[in-house]
Design an enzyme around this catalytic site. Structure first.
Site, short mmCIF file in Angstrom:
data_model
loop_
_atom_site.label_atom_id
_atom_site.label_comp_id
_atom_site.label_asym_id
_atom_site.label_seq_id
_atom_site.Cartn_x
_atom_site.Cartn_y
_atom_site.Cartn_z
N ASP A 103 -37.65 -15.95 11.96
CA ASP A 103 -37.29 -16.50 10.66
C ASP A 103 -35.79 -16.60 10.41
OD1 ASP A 103 -36.61 -13.80 10.32
OD2 ASP A 103 -37.06 -13.89 8.18
N THR B 116 -36.44 -7.83 18.73
CA THR B 116 -35.67 -7.65 17.49
C THR B 116 -34.26 -7.18 17.74
OG1 THR B 116 -35.62 -6.43 15.40
CG2 THR B 116 -36.59 -5.30 17.28
N GLY B 117 -33.39 -7.48 16.80
CA GLY B 117 -32.02 -6.99 16.85
C GLY B 117 -31.90 -5.60 16.26
N ASP C 268 -32.88 -16.28 15.56
CA ASP C 268 -34.05 -16.69 16.32
C ASP C 268 -33.99 -18.15 16.76
OD1 ASP C 268 -35.25 -14.16 15.82
OD2 ASP C 268 -35.81 -14.86 13.82
N LYS D 94 -32.11 -13.04 23.35
CA LYS D 94 -33.48 -13.43 23.01
C LYS D 94 -33.89 -14.64 23.83
CE LYS D 94 -33.91 -11.61 18.31
NZ LYS D 94 -34.37 -11.87 16.94
N ASP E 113 -40.45 -11.86 16.16
CA ASP E 113 -39.29 -11.21 15.58
C ASP E 113 -39.85 -10.22 14.55
OD1 ASP E 113 -36.53 -10.82 14.68
OD2 ASP E 113 -37.17 -11.91 12.89
N LYS E 114 -39.09 -9.18 14.22
CA LYS E 114 -39.59 -8.16 13.29
C LYS E 114 -39.31 -8.51 11.83
CE LYS E 114 -37.35 -4.36 12.40
NZ LYS E 114 -37.29 -4.35 10.91
N THR E 115 -38.01 -8.52 11.49
CA THR E 115 -37.62 -8.64 10.09
C THR E 115 -38.04 -9.99 9.50
OG1 THR E 115 -35.73 -7.25 10.57
CG2 THR E 115 -35.71 -8.42 8.48
#
Length: 704
Positions: free
Chosen positions: A594, A547-548, A598, A575, A397-399
């Site tokens: 996180d 990612t969203g 997710d 996802k 995931d990105k953020t």
């Protein structure tokens, strides 16, 4: 036909609902949410939280029962060891009194019944379920040792095995407790998800605002959501405008503007504006509850991994029974000596006692869990270690995972010579201090980092969807985005080329209506993200971004880190689908994330990894938590997973290898030249356990 299984013992399969014969838990349909069968069939109106609490209570009670039996059995074992003639002989002391053999018999009977009961019940259950395993092997070993010892205590020629019986029960209770503790289902995630919703809700009823409980809320009601409140249900905005933080649910790192006719999601947090929404998805119909269902489904499906030690124990049980019975039959027929034949059979059975096998895996788990925790790797699921060695793809995931999860000031660029960069920051911070927007938080954070004074501002005004304005040191200060210039037919100042507008948010500072500076903010990459991706490449493990966030941001991050690919604008259920697609192609997938968004993916993945800076639900759904939120810990985790698995296999080889040599010797294969006595068999068995324990303690974690 629907098959029913036990969440703790997936080898148990039944054609109809009922209780698990191994642990007494209610069986659940294969692939169904992890809850009691009774609740699943009859109590749909109860909340997810209710199911989760029941499940946790049941499992916690079951685990604590083993721990209680362990302590009681350990206390009883001490006098048994002191009274055992074999132990006294080994340690060179004597402690006898009239009737001591009967005291030993009484204590042995208590520990056999109380401490051994879970294994005796487990044996019955395994036989009924046609799933012979460790329980049967332990039960046979302690039963043979007990019956033989009773006979010796009552006059049969030989030496009792009460000490062996007691130590086996104590070690197996401890081993089983360690194993159950490491395997406890991640159902706390559901409570964390439910906690995202408010307890009270303000609604319009009969022309006035009234406060009601969340479970009294219905669809098509008008709900009032004040600044900072959580949104209680899915709905459509009917009045007001505000920025809403949906990052916990959708992964979108920037708060999303919500105005009339836009949709909102239950669990999101309202910003600094007031909203009224018409509810469209209350309770089980909400997006959040659909996420809960996805988590439940994925967790249950993942619980079907069988324990390697159980498979070994199954064959060891058959071998021990077969060799033991054959040994008794052979010597009784050939020698006609009942005592000798019994002694040989008991020696075989005692030799096959799985002291070492019982602690082979749980001991490694206990040591590795402690070791890893001191290095920021919190391991919740033993199975993850067995799988990490085979990972082929890691999805990030990105953020908050590859990035820091907070918008930080990247650049402060003066547009004139009138004000310095620090002065521009101070003017911007002064006017932003009354705002809750993510840009305001980033600006104020930078001001604090530079130890600059926060000036007083007056006449604060929020410019809807554009920015903020106010009076600072007698000057009119405006901090706005590019839209401000379009709306007021003003010329947009040239944005320097070194600002990447794909990943950075641009904010202009105007003083007395003149643009004087640009502040750019970005959700910056963690320093170790690139190193982590490079290290994974060297391990031949592919990395993907999921990612969203929007396409431009995702593409820029993936390119910057040299990842193998990315998926953008992905919602939670998508996802999970992406991971399923990869798994269907035969890939072994780890997911690192996180947020609540997710959670389903973390549960579905072969290995779910949560970064510690994330939400409780991500941590509770994941197999492993990276407490330090360092992507490089993913690499460390994979290496440690391989080391741990090697130790498990080594220990099983040690435990079984001992039996391969000792069982034939116990049966008297070299009689009369050499015969393994019960005492020597017990010593070798203890030595095997010590070797396994020492080997487990040699487990190291590469901290570089």
């Amino acid at each position: 036909m629907v098959k029913y299984t036990c969440p703790m013992h997936p080898q148990v399969l039944k054609d109809e609902p009922g209780k698990c014969p191994l642990c007494g838990m209610s069986l659940v349909p294969m692939g169904s949410p992890q809850q009691h069968t009774h609740a699943h069939e009859h109590d749909h109106h109860h909340s997810h939280e209710h199911h989760t609490k029941d499940y946790n209570k049941h499992e916690g009670h079951h685990t604590n029962d083993f721990l209680k039996r362990f302590w009681v059995s350990l206390i009883i074992t001490i006098p048994i060891l002191l009274l055992s003639h074999m132990i006294q002989h080994w340690l060179g002391f004597s402690f006898t009194f009239p009737g001591d053999n009967y005291v030993l018999l009484g204590l042995g009977t208590v520990i056999y019944i109380y401490g051994g009961m879970p294994f005796l019940k487990g044996m019955v259950g395994e036989i009924k379920a046609k799933a012979i395993g460790m329980m049967t092997l332990v039960a046979i070993a302690i039963s043979v040792a007990y019956v033989y010892s009773v006979a010796v205590a009552l006059g049969l020629k030989g030496m009792d095995f009460f000490w062996e019986l007691a130590t086996l029960i104590v070690i197996m209770l401890l081993g089983h407790w360690l194993e159950m503790r490491s395997q406890m289902a991640a159902s706390k995630a559901l409570q964390s998800l439910v906690a995202l919703l408010p307890n009270k809700v303000t609604v319009w009823r009969h022309g006035e605002q009234v406060e009601i409980k969340l479970d009294e809320l219905k669809n098509d009601e008008i709900v009032v959501i004040k600044p900072g409140e959580k949104i209680p249900a899915d709905g459509i905005v009917t009045e007001g405008s505000s920025y809403v933080n949906e990052s916990m649910l959708t992964g979108e790192s920037v708060p999303v503007k919500k105005e009339v006719n836009t949709k909102v999601i239950a669990g999101a947090v309202n910003g600094d504006g007031a909203l009224q929404i018409k509810t469209t998805g209350v309770g089980k119909d909400s997006y959040l509850n659909k996420v809960i269902d996805l988590v439940q489904m994925a967790q249950t499906a993942k619980s079907n991994t069988q324990n390697l030690a159980d498979k070994v124990a199954k064959w060891l049980t058959f071998i021990a029974i077969g060799v033991g019975v054959s040994t008794f039959g052979y010597w009784f027929v050939s020698k006609g000596d009942l005592a000798f034949a019994l002694e040989r059979m008991v020696t075989v059975m005692v030799t096959a006692c799985p002291h070492a096998l019982g602690v082979a895996i749980p001991l490694v788990v206990a040591i590795s869990t402690t070791l890893s925790a001191t290095s920021g790797l919190l391991i919740r699921n033993r199975t993850a270690f067995e799988i990490t060695r085979n990972l082929s793809i890691i999805i990030f995931d990105k953020t908050g995972t590859l990035t820091k999860g907070s918008h930080a000031v990247e650049r402060i660029i003066p547009l004139t010579n009138t004000f310095s960069a620090n002065e521009i920051l101070q003017y911007a911070a002064a006017v932003q201090q009354n705002s809750e927007h993510h840009i305001a938080k980033g600006v104020l954070k930078r001001l604090k980092e530079l130890n600059l004074e926060l000036w007083v501002s007056q006449n604060f005004q929020y410019i809807q969807g554009v920015g903020v304005k106010g009076t600072v040191k007698g000057k009119e200060v405006i901090a706005v985005g590019p839209n401000y210039f379009n709306q007021n037919n003003l010329t947009l100042p040239e944005i320097p080329s070194d600002i990447d507008q794909n990943t950075e948010t641009v904010n202009f500072v105007l003083i007395d209506n003149k643009p004087v500076g640009i502040i750019s903010l970005a959700d910056s990459l963690r320093e170790s993200s690139k190193e982590a991706i490079d290290a994974l490449k060297q391990m031949n493990i592919k990395s993907y971004l999921l990612t969203g966030d929007n396409e431009k941001v995702a593409a820029a991050i993936a390119k910057q880190l040299d990842m193998d690919g990315y998926w953008a604008n992905v919602l939670p259920h998508n996802k999970l689908e992406k991971i399923k697609e990869l798994q269907d192609k035969g890939e072994i997938v780890a997911m690192t994330g996180d947020g609540v968004n997710d959670a389903p993916a973390l549960a579905q993945a072969d290995v779910g990894i949560a970064v510690g800076s994330g939400t409780d639900v991500a941590a509770e759904t994941a197999d492993i938590i990276l407490a330090n939120s360092d992507p490089k810990d993913v690499v460390k985790l994979i290496d440690f997973g391989k080391r741990t698995y090697r130790k498990m296999i080594q220990n099983i080889v040690w435990a079984v290898g001992y039996n391969v040599i000792a069982i034939p010797l116990s049966a008297g294969i070299f009689y009369p030249k050499f015969v393994l006595s019960p005492a020597v068999g017990a010593i070798l068995m203890s030595a095997s356990t010590i070797v396994v324990a020492i080997n487990a303690s040699l487990l190291k974690l590469n901290k570089s």
